[in-house]
Motif scaffolding. Structure first.
Motif, short mmCIF file in Angstrom:
data_model
loop_
_atom_site.label_atom_id
_atom_site.label_comp_id
_atom_site.label_asym_id
_atom_site.label_seq_id
_atom_site.Cartn_x
_atom_site.Cartn_y
_atom_site.Cartn_z
N LEU A 53 -42.68 -6.66 74.83
CA LEU A 53 -42.24 -7.92 74.16
C LEU A 53 -42.78 -8.17 72.97
O LEU A 53 -41.93 -8.78 72.16
CB LEU A 53 -42.97 -8.87 75.30
N LEU A 54 -44.00 -7.80 72.53
CA LEU A 54 -44.26 -8.09 71.12
C LEU A 54 -43.59 -7.25 70.16
O LEU A 54 -43.19 -7.97 68.99
CB LEU A 54 -45.97 -7.64 71.03
N HIS A 55 -43.15 -6.13 70.51
CA HIS A 55 -42.37 -5.25 69.55
C HIS A 55 -40.91 -6.09 69.43
O HIS A 55 -40.49 -5.92 68.36
CB HIS A 55 -42.12 -3.87 70.12
N PRO A 59 -40.39 -9.62 63.71
CA PRO A 59 -39.08 -9.56 62.85
C PRO A 59 -39.24 -8.09 62.34
O PRO A 59 -40.37 -7.25 62.34
CB PRO A 59 -39.43 -10.38 61.81
N ALA A 60 -38.15 -7.49 62.18
CA ALA A 60 -38.15 -5.97 61.85
C ALA A 60 -38.75 -5.56 60.63
O ALA A 60 -39.35 -4.19 60.62
CB ALA A 60 -36.54 -5.74 61.46
N ASP A 61 -39.09 -6.51 59.40
CA ASP A 61 -39.62 -6.21 58.51
C ASP A 61 -41.28 -6.22 58.70
O ASP A 61 -41.93 -5.72 57.59
CB ASP A 61 -39.24 -6.97 57.20
N LEU A 62 -41.79 -6.67 59.74
CA LEU A 62 -43.02 -6.79 60.00
C LEU A 62 -43.51 -5.61 61.13
O LEU A 62 -44.66 -5.80 61.70
CB LEU A 62 -43.60 -8.24 60.44
#
Length: 184
Positions: A53-55, A59-62
């Motif tokens: 869930l966290l993944h 956001p993709a850049d983080l």
């Protein structure tokens, strides 16, 4: 369905870092193993889906920050699993020093990292359940092996830590024979 089955087999039998941990030498004592097995299984059961869930929420850049977020999550979940275990099984003795052993548990962190690559929440939950049960199984096998060795006449230079390392190596080789069964 076959992907789920191979993920379950891989999580139960193959993908465990328990036997490679230096702190694993102290874990299999009877009182600790009785509490560490279920606590570790609960921790992995909670950790894998929450990491998924966290993944998905980041956001993709983080994405590079995920490990820095997983470690505090692991600390909180290990405390929660000990608390939940004390409520579910009040008769179970929880020896001192169990929380740090859960924190350095490589199996829970590896389950968290593996579950991030999975496609669905159901699969992450299934891997968490299977990896937790596999952790418990490996702990039980390790404790049983050490108990059998303790009943034997071991030469003096091999008593203590050398025998623990030999037993850990034997279990590592046994689980290495199952490598390739899982998808990961």
């Amino acid at each position: 369905m076959s992907e789920l089955l191979s993920a379950l087999i891989g999580a139960v039998l193959v993908n465990h870092l328990l036997l490679g941990l230096p702190a694993a030498a102290d874990m299999p004592r009877h009182a600790r193993m009785q509490a560490l097995g279920p606590a570790g299984a609960l921790l992995i059961l909670f950790a894998a889906p929450l990491a998924w869930l966290l993944h998905r929420l980041l956001p993709a850049d983080l994405g590079y920050l995920s490990l820095m977020l997983l470690l505090p999550l692991l600390a909180g979940l290990s405390w929660l699993s000990l608390l939940l275990l004390a409520r579910l099984r009040p008769s179970l003795v929880q020896p001192a020093g169990l929380w740090p052993l859960l924190l350095i548990n490589g199996a829970s962190l590896s389950a968290m990292l593996i579950s991030q690559a999975l496609e669905s929440f159901d699969l992450a939950l299934a891997v968490g359940l299977a990896a937790g049960l596999g952790f418990w199984l490996l702990l039980q096998l390790f404790a049983d092996l050490l108990e059998r060795v303790g009943q034997c006449d071991v030469p003096m230079p091999f008593r203590g830590t050398p025998m623990l390392l030999i037993c850990a190596g034997l279990l590592s080789l046994a689980s290495l024979g199952l490598n390739g069964l899982g998808p990961i």
